[in-house]
Motif scaffolding. Sequence first.
Motif, mmCIF file in Angstrom:
data_model
loop_
_atom_site.group_PDB
_atom_site.id
_atom_site.type_symbol
_atom_site.label_atom_id
_atom_site.label_comp_id
_atom_site.label_asym_id
_atom_site.label_seq_id
_atom_site.Cartn_x
_atom_site.Cartn_y
_atom_site.Cartn_z
ATOM 1 N N ALA A 53 43.742 39.306 40.358
ATOM 2 C CA ALA A 53 43.678 40.767 40.472
ATOM 3 C C ALA A 53 42.241 41.233 40.654
ATOM 4 O O ALA A 53 41.963 42.130 41.471
ATOM 5 C CB ALA A 53 44.292 41.407 39.233
ATOM 6 N N LYS A 57 40.650 43.364 43.929
ATOM 7 C CA LYS A 57 39.986 44.661 43.756
ATOM 8 C C LYS A 57 38.531 44.605 44.215
ATOM 9 O O LYS A 57 38.015 45.560 44.794
ATOM 10 C CB LYS A 57 40.077 45.103 42.292
ATOM 11 N N GLU A 77 43.117 52.189 40.510
ATOM 12 C CA GLU A 77 44.036 51.478 39.632
ATOM 13 C C GLU A 77 44.392 52.354 38.433
ATOM 14 O O GLU A 77 43.516 52.940 37.787
ATOM 15 C CB GLU A 77 43.423 50.171 39.144
ATOM 16 N N HIS A 96 49.503 40.849 43.310
ATOM 17 C CA HIS A 96 48.183 40.353 43.679
ATOM 18 C C HIS A 96 48.232 38.963 44.290
ATOM 19 O O HIS A 96 47.388 38.631 45.130
ATOM 20 C CB HIS A 96 47.269 40.351 42.453
#
Length: 297
Positions: A53, A57, A77, A96
Amino acid sequence: MTSDELPATEKVRIASDFLLQSPPGEFNEVFNDVRMLVNNDAILEQGCAPAVAQYNKEQYIPVKIDGTETLITQYNELPDGRFFDPKTKKVFRYDHLRKEASDFQPAHGEIEENDFQPAHGEIEEKLEPWRKALQAEADHYIDEHFHNTGVATVFAQKGSIILCVESHQFQPKNYWNGRWRSTWKLPNHEGKSSSQEINGVVRLQVHYYEDGNVQLISNKEFSAKVQLHADREKSAKEILRIISEAESAYQNAVQENYIAMSDTTFKALRRQLPITRSKLDWLKLQTYRIAQDMKPQ
């Protein structure tokens, strides 16, 4: 100590470090290699989930929603792990590992003021028109400079305006992949003329791996003054003009530096050809060794 003797926590740490260092466009290959090393799918999928994850990001992975594209970032998020798209005003879940979005829902009133744009209230009325004006100019910037390979999303988070840009080129058949990312913190528009400051950082990563393994990793921070006007759209154009000039200057500098390094630094690192004046076929290296061992002593 063998890999089987390592505790699970250490395996997770090592595997997570490998995953976070994956070159752009090569995450699946790194994941599969790490999977073979760990040899435990439960540890890999559960223990390394936070690293996967974090990677998505940090890399600003693009995702399609209702015919448009937004980005997976820390700036959109939600506390429950879902993401908010300010363009379509929808929240969604994101896998993810598979890089798939699902469960799209209208935001309604579930986004609290302390998170992103609230459904009602003074902050939304103040920031949303300004965010839309910036988004429109950011879209023009992408169309003009990134040739349909980039995505720009403007986020309004906790009273701040953040512009994120992502563009990538994956050319595995030509043995190279690359990604461009930039993040800009923009001033709020207060409806009057004022001098404000914008701050940004550009990150560039390129991996070239034909007959070798070379990575270019470059970061550059920017800070500039911008003159805002009472007219919102005019102010947005001025901000994107400054960003365009800064990013174009950075790109030109990287290209010039790369050309200079190709003519000097890279040539100094190693011989262009070995003493035999021919490239070594690494695939036949073991054959060479076997042939040598078989010679009569």
